[in-house]
Structure formats: structure tokens, C-alpha cells
Enzyme design. Sequence first.
Site, mmCIF file in Angstrom:
data_model
loop_
_atom_site.group_PDB
_atom_site.id
_atom_site.type_symbol
_atom_site.label_atom_id
_atom_site.label_comp_id
_atom_site.label_asym_id
_atom_site.label_seq_id
_atom_site.Cartn_x
_atom_site.Cartn_y
_atom_site.Cartn_z
ATOM 1 N N SER A 10 -28.608 -1.293 2.489
ATOM 2 C CA SER A 10 -28.640 -0.448 3.684
ATOM 3 C C SER A 10 -29.999 0.224 3.757
ATOM 4 C CB SER A 10 -27.554 0.626 3.594
ATOM 5 O OG SER A 10 -27.871 1.670 4.496
ATOM 6 N N HIS A 35 -28.678 -4.419 6.133
ATOM 7 C CA HIS A 35 -27.637 -3.583 6.744
ATOM 8 C C HIS A 35 -28.324 -2.432 7.477
ATOM 9 C CE1 HIS A 35 -23.552 -1.984 7.168
ATOM 10 N NE2 HIS A 35 -24.066 -0.788 6.886
ATOM 11 N N ASP A 37 -27.933 0.810 9.734
ATOM 12 C CA ASP A 37 -26.991 1.879 10.088
ATOM 13 C C ASP A 37 -27.471 2.682 11.287
ATOM 14 O OD1 ASP A 37 -24.858 1.737 8.108
ATOM 15 O OD2 ASP A 37 -26.401 2.221 6.628
ATOM 16 N N MET A 39 -26.727 5.722 13.768
ATOM 17 C CA MET A 39 -25.934 6.962 13.885
ATOM 18 C C MET A 39 -26.465 7.791 15.055
ATOM 19 S SD MET A 39 -25.699 8.011 9.894
ATOM 20 C CE MET A 39 -25.339 6.787 8.620
ATOM 21 N N HIS A 68 -24.552 -1.886 11.996
ATOM 22 C CA HIS A 68 -23.336 -1.074 11.860
ATOM 23 C C HIS A 68 -23.467 0.106 12.820
ATOM 24 C CE1 HIS A 68 -20.945 1.833 8.975
ATOM 25 N NE2 HIS A 68 -20.371 1.676 10.158
ATOM 26 N N MET A 70 -22.466 3.364 14.480
ATOM 27 C CA MET A 70 -21.679 4.592 14.372
ATOM 28 C C MET A 70 -22.065 5.430 15.582
ATOM 29 S SD MET A 70 -22.213 4.995 10.270
ATOM 30 C CE MET A 70 -23.581 3.845 10.282
ATOM 31 N N MET A 139 -15.030 1.039 5.155
ATOM 32 C CA MET A 139 -15.816 2.161 4.656
ATOM 33 C C MET A 139 -15.141 2.722 3.395
ATOM 34 S SD MET A 139 -18.305 2.376 6.762
ATOM 35 C CE MET A 139 -19.079 3.789 5.955
ATOM 36 N N ASP A 181 -18.625 -0.775 2.299
ATOM 37 C CA ASP A 181 -19.799 0.061 2.581
ATOM 38 C C ASP A 181 -19.566 1.478 2.088
ATOM 39 O OD1 ASP A 181 -22.050 1.254 3.649
ATOM 40 O OD2 ASP A 181 -21.556 0.826 5.741
HETATM 41 C C1 DX5 Z 1 -22.775 5.429 5.664
HETATM 42 C C2 DX5 Z 1 -23.464 4.105 5.888
HETATM 43 C C3 DX5 Z 1 -23.739 3.328 4.649
HETATM 44 C C4 DX5 Z 1 -24.620 4.017 3.652
HETATM 45 C C5 DX5 Z 1 -24.404 3.408 2.301
HETATM 46 O O1 DX5 Z 1 -22.329 5.919 6.887
HETATM 47 O O2 DX5 Z 1 -22.692 3.272 6.732
HETATM 48 O O3 DX5 Z 1 -24.229 2.033 4.970
HETATM 49 O O4 DX5 Z 1 -25.961 3.954 3.976
HETATM 50 O O5 DX5 Z 1 -25.156 4.120 1.396
HETATM 51 P P1 DX5 Z 1 -24.772 4.201 -0.154
HETATM 52 O O6 DX5 Z 1 -24.804 2.810 -0.681
HETATM 53 O O7 DX5 Z 1 -25.835 5.076 -0.709
HETATM 54 O O8 DX5 Z 1 -23.396 4.795 -0.222
HETATM 55 ZN ZN ZN Z 2 -23.227 1.134 7.007
#
Ligand code: DX5
Ligand code: ZN
Length: 232
Positions: A10, A35, A37, A39, A68, A70, A139, A181
Site C-alpha cells: 500500500s 495498492h 488507497d 480517502m 481501494h 474509501m 478489511m 488489508d
Molecule cells: C487502511 C488502508 C490500508 C493501509 C494498510 O484504510 O486501506 O491499505 O494502508 O496499511 P498497513 O499495512 O500499515 O496496515
Molecule cells: Zn487499502
Amino acid sequence: MGSNYRIAPSILSANFAKLGEEITNVIAAGADIVHFDVMDNHYVPNLTIGPLICEAIRPLTDAIIDVHLMVKPVDRIIPDFAKAGANIITFHPEASEHIDRTLALIKENGCQAGLVFNPATPLDLMDHVMDKIDMILLMSVNPGFGGQKFIPEALAKLKLARQKIDAYTAKTGKKIWLEIDGGVKTDNIAEIARAGADTFVAGSAVFGAAKESDAHRYDTIIGALRAELAKV
Ligand code: DX5
Ligand code: ZN
């Protein structure tokens, strides 16, 4: 099944001042997937990266970019990520008014589609849309931040998701990936694989290693994750 496991760093935990270099290095070290992310400071309490960054990193690698989302609402940003070069787009059912429609929208835009389940979200939301799903993302932390601790209850949920996917694949022949994840580390990845995951997001475990100056730091950590998977 060892060779069928995929490691997905990620980039949330990467050094954004040198993001291109980070991605190139991690793929060179053997990662399979980027990956990504996204947000929005609305669906989750954090604000990260959008289609512009996806477009900027796309030419750096042939690896799968796994977006991903969010974000809420989710539909209107999907075509932008498809144009920016995303290969897989996943979203949280809570962020969509019409799950089937959102999955169809992702596929119409030429990407693979997936649903993301928060720790407390029941898996039966997938039951009637399996034909449109290429990946299930579970998750194992609450979404919003990297570096959180793996929630152990996710193991039982993974086993259930694995049963549902295998039953569907046995019936239809269709492959569906099962991604995990949150909080994946060298000391739990084997147990997580045994519970049924085949794709492993790892943010802080991989990019946290960057604090060391060793040029081979990513080879070391990705090699260590793969060595654990080889034991499964
Ligand atoms: C959290 C993200 C993850 C996160 C994982 O909302 O979706 O992808 O970055 O990070 P680690 O591996 O540090 O838990
Ligand atoms: Zn993620």
C-alpha cells in the site's frame, strides 16, 4: 498454491516526496500489485490521493494498480480512475446507494471490480452480485490509516469468505481473488494465508522498512513475506 499468492504494497505508507522511485523499487523487489488507497475525509477521516496521482504513476509500471476507494459518494469518481489507468477498483458497500449498479459501472469502464468489507460489515452483501465481482477485499483494520493492528476476528471472516468464493467458483468456474488489508506483517501473513487470503496488502510492513538506508530493504521485506507464504 504458493505461486498464486500476490503481495500488494500500500503506497499509503510510501514516501510521497519520492513516490515514483518508491513504486519502481517495490515492484523491482518482487511486489505484484500497487495498492492505491483513496480517502476523502468524509467516508473515512483522512485525505489522500486521487486520479491525478494514479495517472502519474501509471507509466512507471505494468503491475496491477488496485484502487481501494474509501470515498462517498463513490460512482462519480470511477470513470476518472479508469481513465487514469486503474486495473481493479474496489469500494465499500456503505458508500454506494446501489451496489450492483456501482459494480456494473466499474466493469463498463473496463476495470475489474470488487467489494470491500469493513470488520463489522456482513459478508452476505456479496451473495447476489458474485457475477460482477473479481475480488473481495476484507478489511482487518477499520479503514482510514496505515499502521494499525490486525483485528484477529478477520481470520474467521476470511474462512467464511473463502468458502463462499470456492462454492461460487466450483459452480461457475469464475476466479475471484480474496484480498486482506490492514496489519499484515511477517509474523501473521502465514496464518492469514491459511485462513484463505491469496492477495496481501502490506503498507507499513513494506514501506516502514524504508527508514533503513539499505538499498535492498524492499527485497528483504518482500522476500521475508514470501518466505512465510512458502511455509503455508
Ligand atoms: C487502511 C488502508 C490500508 C493501509 C494498510 O484504510 O486501506 O491499505 O494502508 O496499511 P498497513 O499495512 O500499515 O496496515
Ligand atoms: Zn487499502
